[in-house]
Scaffold this motif. Structure first.
Motif, short mmCIF file in Angstrom:
data_model
loop_
_atom_site.label_atom_id
_atom_site.label_comp_id
_atom_site.label_asym_id
_atom_site.label_seq_id
_atom_site.Cartn_x
_atom_site.Cartn_y
_atom_site.Cartn_z
N ASN A 199 0.84 -1.21 0.00
CA ASN A 199 0.00 0.00 0.00
C ASN A 199 0.87 1.25 0.00
O ASN A 199 0.50 2.28 -0.58
CB ASN A 199 -0.91 0.02 1.24
CG ASN A 199 -2.06 -0.96 1.13
OD1 ASN A 199 -2.44 -1.37 0.03
ND2 ASN A 199 -2.61 -1.34 2.27
N TYR A 200 2.00 1.16 0.68
CA TYR A 200 2.89 2.32 0.77
C TYR A 200 3.74 2.42 -0.50
O TYR A 200 4.01 3.50 -0.99
CB TYR A 200 3.74 2.22 2.04
CG TYR A 200 2.83 2.29 3.27
CD1 TYR A 200 2.59 3.50 3.91
CD2 TYR A 200 2.15 1.16 3.73
CE1 TYR A 200 1.72 3.58 4.99
CE2 TYR A 200 1.28 1.23 4.80
CZ TYR A 200 1.06 2.43 5.43
OH TYR A 200 0.18 2.50 6.47
N GLY A 201 4.13 1.24 -1.05
CA GLY A 201 4.89 1.23 -2.29
C GLY A 201 4.12 1.91 -3.42
O GLY A 201 4.66 2.72 -4.18
N GLU A 230 -10.98 9.45 1.76
CA GLU A 230 -10.66 8.22 2.49
C GLU A 230 -9.71 8.52 3.66
O GLU A 230 -10.11 8.50 4.79
CB GLU A 230 -10.06 7.20 1.54
CG GLU A 230 -10.99 6.91 0.35
CD GLU A 230 -11.48 5.48 0.32
OE1 GLU A 230 -10.65 4.60 0.10
OE2 GLU A 230 -12.68 5.26 0.52
N GLU A 231 -8.45 8.77 3.36
CA GLU A 231 -7.48 9.05 4.42
C GLU A 231 -6.25 9.69 3.79
O GLU A 231 -6.20 9.89 2.58
CB GLU A 231 -7.09 7.76 5.14
CG GLU A 231 -6.42 6.74 4.24
CD GLU A 231 -6.01 5.47 4.98
OE1 GLU A 231 -5.55 5.57 6.12
OE2 GLU A 231 -6.13 4.39 4.39
N MET A 232 -5.26 9.99 4.62
CA MET A 232 -4.02 10.55 4.10
C MET A 232 -2.99 9.44 3.91
O MET A 232 -3.25 8.28 4.20
CB MET A 232 -3.47 11.58 5.09
CG MET A 232 -4.37 12.78 5.24
SD MET A 232 -3.52 14.04 6.20
CE MET A 232 -4.93 15.02 6.71
N VAL A 258 -5.55 3.61 15.21
CA VAL A 258 -5.66 3.62 16.67
C VAL A 258 -5.85 5.06 17.16
O VAL A 258 -6.63 5.32 18.07
CB VAL A 258 -4.41 2.96 17.31
CG1 VAL A 258 -4.49 3.00 18.83
CG2 VAL A 258 -4.25 1.52 16.82
N THR A 259 -5.16 5.98 16.53
CA THR A 259 -5.30 7.39 16.92
C THR A 259 -6.70 7.89 16.59
O THR A 259 -7.34 8.57 17.40
CB THR A 259 -4.24 8.26 16.19
OG1 THR A 259 -2.99 7.56 16.20
CG2 THR A 259 -4.08 9.61 16.86
N ARG A 260 -7.18 7.52 15.41
CA ARG A 260 -8.55 7.86 14.99
C ARG A 260 -9.55 7.38 16.04
O ARG A 260 -10.42 8.13 16.49
CB ARG A 260 -8.81 7.19 13.63
CG ARG A 260 -10.22 7.25 13.09
CD ARG A 260 -10.31 6.36 11.85
NE ARG A 260 -11.63 6.35 11.26
CZ ARG A 260 -12.66 5.63 11.73
NH1 ARG A 260 -12.50 4.89 12.80
NH2 ARG A 260 -13.83 5.68 11.12
N GLY A 300 -2.55 10.02 13.52
CA GLY A 300 -1.77 8.80 13.35
C GLY A 300 -0.70 8.69 14.43
O GLY A 300 -0.41 9.66 15.12
N THR A 301 -0.11 7.52 14.53
CA THR A 301 0.91 7.29 15.56
C THR A 301 2.14 8.15 15.29
O THR A 301 2.60 8.88 16.18
CB THR A 301 1.29 5.79 15.58
OG1 THR A 301 0.11 5.07 15.93
CG2 THR A 301 2.39 5.52 16.59
N ALA A 302 2.67 8.07 14.08
CA ALA A 302 3.84 8.89 13.75
C ALA A 302 3.42 10.36 13.65
O ALA A 302 4.07 11.25 14.17
CB ALA A 302 4.45 8.42 12.45
#
Ligand code: PLP
Ligand code: COI
Length: 354
Positions: A199-201, A230-232, A258-260, A300-302
């Motif tokens: 997904n990141y690739g 959708e999301e970032m 998890v942050t969401r 997000g976590t990061a």
């Protein structure tokens, strides 16, 4: 909980801690002295071990490299003023880890082993946890396929590893984001909900193009019409529109962050109406124009709570209010920080003590 996991420990002969510059910690470049490793073969997990951080030897034919059977998680650990070390909601990541594993036809890992393995490596390198504001120990568990075989079939062997490293903030300023209407991150029936490496690739090229235009993040839209947000790229997108907290529903195309989930829980406690539903690009742009969009941020976590400064759509850039003046996202950011760093009571049981 660590006693449920039997593992061998080989300590480094030379710690790199003293030579690490804690005043300069760009995200994801510094790793601690140790890492956790385990192998899956013959239908079971084995060889649980903590070893010095360093290169590992692998066949160039491993299927992770050729067919992308690989996924990861992202979690953070914090050091409180009294020295207590806690990990934020690792039980949620354990569940998502196994959702990713199942989608990629890879073996699951018992949730308690996932949490214990993370706690064990954080414990051994606890002196590496940074204490400056907005800093934490980033935890990167991941799994990948290791069969040296070029047939397109699920691997029979896998490696599970946990890397950890001290990090500063992922984003250092309000985000200039672009609503993506050409490329797609995930489609119905795909693997958008998995934290799959692929997904990141696939986001690299659209992300690079956006960066060349000066954008910090893309906001992905639905694969069919590019009409719904959708999301970032590295966080969930959340908006306060007309006093209501809105965010895309966690179906099978976005990562169920998890942050969401944490932000939604806090908002509900504060009496703010929350809607997890289809969020149209049209209503967000309209809200940016008429001032009803009073807050927008990545969660997000990061990323932590990363304010959005402007949103671009079809070549038009819409500027939002000064992030410093935003009531909701500042309150969420502060409350989350207070819980994570142990400055207020953890009434939700979100902190896992190491
Ligand atoms: N969406 C994507 C694509 C992400 O990479 C992340 C980061 O992990 C998130 C959302 C936020 O998830 P979480 O809050 O669990 O870190
Ligand atoms: C995280 O927030 O943990 C992520 O995985 C985002 C990014 C670094 C890929």
């Amino acid at each position: 909980m660590t006693e449920t996991l039997d593992f061998k420990t080989t300590k480094t002969s030379k710690s790199r801690l003293q030579e690490t510059d804690f005043d300069n910690l760009p995200f994801g470049r510094t790793f601690t002295d140790h890492m956790f490793v385990a192998d899956y073969a013959d239908g079971e997990w084995k060889n649980f071990e903590i070893v010095p951080y360093g290169p590992i030897e692998l066949s160039p034919a491993i299927s992770a490299l050729h067919y992308g059977q690989a996924f990861f998680e992202g979690i953070k650990a914090y050091k409180h003023a009294d020295g207590t070390v806690t990990i934020f909601r690792p039980d949620k990541n354990a569940i998502r880890f196994n959702k990713s594993a199942e989608r990629l036809c890879m073996p699951t890992l018992p949730e308690d082993i996932f949490v214990s393995s993370i706690a064990a490596v954080v414990d051994i390198d606890r002196d590496w946890i940074p204490t400056q504001p907005n800093h934490a120990l980033y935890i990167r568990p991941f799994m990948f396929a290791t069969d040296p075989y070029l047939g397109v079939t699920p691997s029979g062997t896998y490696k599970y590893m946990v890397l950890i490293g001290p990090v500063g903030p992922y984003f250092s300023k309000a985000l200039r984001v672009k609503i993506e209407t050409h490329y797609t991150r995930a489609a119905e029936g795909g693997m958008g909900y998995a934290k799959a490496a692929g997904n990141y690739g696939s986001s690299m090229l659209p992300g690079r193009k956006a960066a060349e235009e000066g954008f910090d993040q893309l906001i992905w839209t639905d694969a069919k019409d590019h009409a719904y947000i959708e999301e970032m790229g590295a966080a969930n997108a959340m908006f306060l529109l007309d006093g209501v907290l809105i965010t895309a529903e966690a179906g099978n195309t976005i990562l169920d962050g998890v942050t969401r989930d944490t932000v939604i829980a806090l908002a509900k406690e504060w009496g703010i109406k929350v809607e997890e539903r289809k969020v149209s690009v049209a209503e967000i742009i309209e809200g940016a124009k008429n001032g009803k969009l009073t807050d927008a941020f990545g969660a997000g976590t990061a990323a932590t709570i990363a304010p959005v400064g402007s949103i671009s759509y079809n070549g038009e850039e819409y500027f939002l209010s000064d992030p410093k003046t935003r009531e909701f996202s500042n309150r969420v950011f502060q409350t989350l920080d207070d819980i994570k760093y142990g400055r207020v009571a953890d009434t939700h049981g979100w902190n896992y003590t190491v």
